[in-house]
Design an enzyme around this catalytic site. Structure first.
Site, PDB file in Angstrom:
ATOM      1  CB  ALA A  76      -0.938  -0.006   1.196  1.00 28.15           C
ATOM      2  CB  THR A  77       4.258   2.067   1.269  1.00 29.27           C
ATOM      3  OG1 THR A  77       3.964   1.750   2.623  1.00 29.27           O
ATOM      4  CG2 THR A  77       5.212   3.243   1.211  1.00 29.27           C
ATOM      5  CG  ASN A 156      -2.691   3.198  10.289  1.00 30.26           C
ATOM      6  OD1 ASN A 156      -3.289   4.131   9.742  1.00 30.26           O
ATOM      7  ND2 ASN A 156      -1.516   3.350  10.843  1.00 30.26           N
ATOM      8  CB  THR A 244       9.857  -9.486 -12.690  1.00 29.71           C
ATOM      9  OG1 THR A 244      10.800  -9.262 -13.741  1.00 29.71           O
ATOM     10  CG2 THR A 244       9.318 -10.904 -12.764  1.00 29.71           C
ATOM     11  CB  CYS A 330       4.291   2.693   9.938  1.00 23.95           C
ATOM     12  SG  CYS A 330       3.161   1.461   9.317  1.00 23.95           S
TER      13      CYS A 330
HETATM   14  N1  PMP Z   1      -1.841   2.427   4.706  1.00 24.15           N
HETATM   15  C1  PMP Z   1      -2.332   1.966   5.857  1.00 24.15           C
HETATM   16  C2  PMP Z   1      -3.626   2.474   6.367  1.00 24.15           C
HETATM   17  C3  PMP Z   1      -1.605   1.019   6.586  1.00 24.15           C
HETATM   18  O1  PMP Z   1      -2.073   0.566   7.745  1.00 24.15           O
HETATM   19  C4  PMP Z   1      -0.368   0.557   6.083  1.00 24.15           C
HETATM   20  C5  PMP Z   1       0.467  -0.436   6.850  1.00 24.15           C
HETATM   21  N2  PMP Z   1       0.871   0.037   8.115  1.00 24.15           N
HETATM   22  C6  PMP Z   1       0.078   1.070   4.859  1.00 24.15           C
HETATM   23  C7  PMP Z   1      -0.685   1.995   4.198  1.00 24.15           C
HETATM   24  C8  PMP Z   1       1.355   0.594   4.249  1.00 24.15           C
HETATM   25  O2  PMP Z   1       1.145  -0.686   3.728  1.00 24.15           O
HETATM   26  P1  PMP Z   1       2.344  -1.603   3.220  1.00 24.15           P
HETATM   27  O3  PMP Z   1       2.965  -2.177   4.436  1.00 24.15           O
HETATM   28  O4  PMP Z   1       1.648  -2.632   2.367  1.00 24.15           O
HETATM   29  O5  PMP Z   1       3.254  -0.750   2.418  1.00 24.15           O
END
Ligand code: PMP
Length: 394
Positions: A76-77, A156, A244, A330
């Protein structure tokens, strides 16, 4: 059932990969390990077939009509960065304007800060005491140069679910792109890109019992030209994400999402009951505790509690037999209070003295009861020590 220690209650940070997901991935490491872009032999064809199926399953899980609207990323990042940097790069506006919210994940807020440093304009809207943004405030913040609104689906830290359907409708009406970070919501709530009227949705596998290192970006077909890629190279993923594709991880991601869909809503109900059990036990035995975030509009497995009269660092340090976190994992190395809890209006000391319990698929009643008793004991001990220290000073 015997309890295994340490007890894992940090399911917002990440989840254990479901053994069934692991089993689904295994053949794509050991037998069908081809590159999905290799069009000249059976290894490549099999990998491409598996990738296509994974794309279809993910599309189905979020109500997307066309599997090509799913792009695989590393998580997601990356999906969030792709949308924010990509939309600004593709914009024809001289000073593009973005709208987001104070409680967003760092992978939205930090790109916004960098874009601002590079000349874009960003409005960061506040939330109410429950953590919700007012859709009307978004409507009011839209300007002629606004290109994109980014509001997460589920938070989160406090699990709060934003009113994304209303926000999506406002954006669509105004002709502005709408992005939602749904990393925490996938597999835990019913999600429909149509109902949210979202142009972009960020997803992650490791929050829903899938592997780490893979995520996806839903990209509505008609907005394909509104993004420029972050990565250039082989032109994979419709030219938007060269590199890839991690086929085994994509297969695992799709299997994880499929399992969540099969388990919902029963699993959500069970997890919600565990959370209520924990919350009721804490409330029955401790004064001076409060729930952070809206009581009802939240993910079933999230409990975020503020404990008055204890020191935050001492509180977290006391939990050697339970894995949980205060604020977001995070940035758990930081000693700053959580930006989300501050945005709700908590004083910094109380924000630091808050714990996030993230309950998931593999937690049991016995674990919850043990944790409840342990938290009660820890908080009582810390409060007694503090009182002892302050009376000693007098
Ligand atoms: N967005 C939210 C709301 C998250 O909770 C997180 C993970 N802490 C992320 C983005 C980042 O996701 P990823 O670890 O897949 O990069």
């Amino acid at each position: 059932m015997a309890i295994e220690f340490p007890i894992y209650l940090d399911n917002h940070a990440t989840t254990r990969t479901d053994p069934r997901v692991l089993a689904a991935m295994e053949p794509y490491f050991t037998q069908d390990y081809g590159n999905a872009s290799s069009g000249s032999h059976v290894f490549g064809w099999r990998a491409e077939e598996a990738l296509q199926l994974a794309r279809e399953r993910l599309a189905q899980a979020i109500g997307a009509e066309d599997a090509r609207e799913i792009l695989f990323t590393s998580g997601a990042t990356e999906s969030n960065n792709t949308v924010l940097f990509g939309a600004v790069a593709a914009s024809e506006k001289k000073t593009p304007h973005l709208i987001t919210v104070a409680t967003e994940h760092r992978s939205v807020l930090d790109p916004c800060r960098v874009l601002q440093e590079r000349g874009a304009r960003v409005t960061v809207l506040p939330v109410d005491a429950g953590g919700l943004v007012d859709p009307e405030a978004i409507a009011c913040a839209i300007e002629p140069d606004t290109i994109l609104v980014s509001v997460m689906l589920a938070n989160n830290e406090i699990g709060v679910l934003q009113p994304v359907e209303k926000i999506g409708a406002i954006c669509r009406e105004a002709g502005i792109l709408f992005h939602t970070d749904a990393a925490q919501a996938l597999g835990k709530t019913q999600m429909s890109v149509e109902r949210m009227q979202a142009d972009f949705v960020s997803l992650s596998a490791h929050k829903c019992y899938g592997p780490k290192g893979i995520g996806a970006l839903y990209l509505r077909n008609v907005v394909r030209r509104k993004l420029q890629p972050l990565l250039y190279g082989g032109g994979q993923e419709r030219g938007l994400r060269s590199g890839t594709v991690a086929v085994p991880l994509a297969v695992g991601f799709a299997r994880a999402v499929e399992l969540c869909a099969q388990a919902m809503p029963g699993e959500g109900r069970k997890i919600w009951e565990l959370r209520e059990r924990l919350w009721q036990r804490l409330q029955a035995s401790l004064d001076g505790i409060s729930l952070n975030g809206h009581a009802l509009r939240r993910l079933p497995g999230n409990l975020n509690v503020a404990f008055e009269g204890v020191d935050g660092a001492a509180l977290l340090a006391a939990f050697s037999k339970v894995a949980l976190s205060s604020g977001s994992a995070c940035h758990s190395s930081a000693t700053e209070p959580s930006h989300v809890l501050l945005a709700l209006g908590l004083a910094p000391a109380l924000a630091k003295a808050s714990l996030r319990f993230g309950i998931g698929r593999f937690n049991t009643d016995e674990e919850i009861d043990w944790v409840a008793d342990h938290v009660i004991e820890v908080v009582r001990t810390l409060r007694a020590k503090r009182q002892g220290a302050s009376s000693a000073k007098v």
